[in-house]
Design an enzyme around this catalytic site. Sequence first.
Site, mmCIF file in Angstrom:
data_model
loop_
_atom_site.group_PDB
_atom_site.id
_atom_site.type_symbol
_atom_site.label_atom_id
_atom_site.label_comp_id
_atom_site.label_asym_id
_atom_site.label_seq_id
_atom_site.Cartn_x
_atom_site.Cartn_y
_atom_site.Cartn_z
ATOM 1 N N ASP A 98 37.554 -36.305 -4.733
ATOM 2 C CA ASP A 98 37.535 -34.894 -4.340
ATOM 3 C C ASP A 98 37.306 -34.027 -5.576
ATOM 4 O O ASP A 98 38.228 -33.780 -6.359
ATOM 5 C CB ASP A 98 38.854 -34.532 -3.657
ATOM 6 C CG ASP A 98 38.962 -33.052 -3.321
ATOM 7 O OD1 ASP A 98 37.930 -32.364 -3.354
ATOM 8 O OD2 ASP A 98 40.078 -32.598 -3.033
ATOM 9 N N ASP B 157 42.237 -24.419 3.950
ATOM 10 C CA ASP B 157 41.836 -24.975 2.660
ATOM 11 C C ASP B 157 41.795 -23.814 1.682
ATOM 12 O O ASP B 157 40.868 -22.999 1.709
ATOM 13 C CB ASP B 157 40.462 -25.644 2.775
ATOM 14 C CG ASP B 157 39.906 -26.094 1.416
ATOM 15 O OD1 ASP B 157 40.662 -26.055 0.430
ATOM 16 O OD2 ASP B 157 38.721 -26.470 1.350
ATOM 17 N N LYS C 228 43.355 -20.057 -8.692
ATOM 18 C CA LYS C 228 44.116 -21.212 -8.200
ATOM 19 C C LYS C 228 44.596 -22.069 -9.367
ATOM 20 O O LYS C 228 45.654 -22.704 -9.296
ATOM 21 C CB LYS C 228 43.243 -22.041 -7.255
ATOM 22 C CG LYS C 228 43.928 -23.294 -6.702
ATOM 23 C CD LYS C 228 43.023 -24.016 -5.731
ATOM 24 C CE LYS C 228 43.610 -25.314 -5.218
ATOM 25 N NZ LYS C 228 42.757 -25.970 -4.215
ATOM 26 N N GLU D 294 44.753 -32.690 -0.513
ATOM 27 C CA GLU D 294 43.338 -32.530 -0.164
ATOM 28 C C GLU D 294 42.648 -33.859 0.157
ATOM 29 O O GLU D 294 41.889 -33.939 1.133
ATOM 30 C CB GLU D 294 42.625 -31.767 -1.278
ATOM 31 C CG GLU D 294 43.055 -30.301 -1.326
ATOM 32 C CD GLU D 294 42.525 -29.535 -2.513
ATOM 33 O OE1 GLU D 294 41.820 -30.144 -3.356
ATOM 34 O OE2 GLU D 294 42.804 -28.320 -2.634
#
Length: 563
Positions: free
Chosen positions: A168, A6, A68, A145
């Site tokens: 999420d 992850d 990210k 995800e």
Amino acid sequence: MIVGIDLGTTHSLIGVYGPDGPRLIPNALGSLLTPSVVSVGDDEEVIVGRAARERLVSHPQRSVAAFKRWMGTDRVTALGTHRFRPEELSALILKSLIADAEAELGQKVAEAVISVPAYFSDSQRKATRIAGELAGIKVERLINEPTAAALAYGLQQREGGGRYLVFDLGGGTFDVSILELFEGVMEVHASAGDNFLGGEDFTQALLNAFLADSGLSASQLALSELATLERRIETLKHDLARGNEATLELPLAGEPRQWRIDEAGFARVSEPLVQRLRAPLERAMRDAKLSPGQLDEIVLVGGASRMQLSARLVSRMFGRLPLRHVNPDEAIGLGACVAAGMKARDQSLEEIILTDVCPHTLGVNTTRESQGGYTSGVFSPIIHRNSTVPVSRVERYYPTHDGQRQVEIQIYQGESPRVENNVRLGAISIDLPSRRRDENAIDVRFTYDINGLLQVEATLASTGLRHEVLVEKNPGVLSQEEIRERLAALAALKVHPRDQQENIALIARAERLYEELLWAREQLQAALVQFRGVLDLQDSAVISEHRGEFVRFLDAVESQGYT
């Protein structure tokens, strides 16, 4: 060995699928969560993880987090004498995770399944694969995800299947996916999201509210003061997530400051962000053509989903309480481990087919007739978002006028009716015979596969002549030659040894406290000098003993805080 990873905005995790199921692997400091932060020391050595996070306060110009969000762009970050692209920063995190896994497992890691936000674009997915390549591993499979979260909850093992919505909310991104499980198939019906909405934004909303109430602006604060404030605001947000009233006390701009906020106040300052959460939820339900009553369960994952406002929003919109019994910080990592086990064909896992959707609409630039004239820059979709992949679609187009000898088919990705607001992916130029426009039809076929590769074919109907392009190069994505150059540069970097991570993290923590706490500076300086002297002895037993004393001292100092 295949691992699951992850690669998160704020934290990253790594693990494997073993005889007892998915298992996350601790880092050198014994934690499952490795902060996604990179820093460069005064000696130009690279520091990753907890120590780097501590240095966000003491060395803000040499440290970086939340990169990210920049994946798929050509943004460059300068740290010390080094300049890093987002893929390289992510590769440094991956290298650290892989070193932890290899130390724990005693064998080489060759391949990884990495989770990505469902709403990541084609270029962001390619950049993630490149980060894996720069880290020295093969990344054939990316898993969305929300799909990973469903695997972590074991939804694929439920008898009778069902429809599930996965909410999420991570540190930097927000994803919604609607999945249906039936007869060994996990099918994604719709995905939506916001790649620039996450826990970091709620922290920023609190910080802005504090500054407004205190009559301050960020420009009035030194970088170190701002970094300290951001860290304290993050702690305050965690207190609010537990439903508590929270108080902030610290000196800023030469004055002591105190601020108090309760959950209702947090809800008020966060309302614009909550409204942004609603839009992807509504879009996903609309695209899946479902009503709330047709969902069997709602699953909350991602560290920021701990905030009470997340559960309240879902409960109000869908009329039920969500599932969140799996640690939200670990759910996606555990799901990536299950996906890694599936890819390795672990015999303990039942065969299950994972389908996915194309997260964005793909099409071409066209010119349309309008009131006797022409309007250019009109987006013509060929594959609509949330089409199940692999998918292939064809549309027929014509040149704008008779006798036209060439046409350029420009390929775009996005949801705007105007191409100028979408992302250009490439183009194909086609020579045409001199004919009337209605005799020069061109069939354009888009084929999008499970790995996120787009193949475009343009066939001239009158002759059967076909032109083809595989859209692999996106704006902001490294070429193979650039990857080779970056690999060499990363290999030449000095990285602190893994077995020194605990000592490095302690020194970084002490330096951060020195920056924050004026009253304790003399004590901290003395303790730092003593600990550095012990490290110079290179006696592991003595270092271990003094490290324990140093930890207890820092805990005591931090517990007193700003009093």
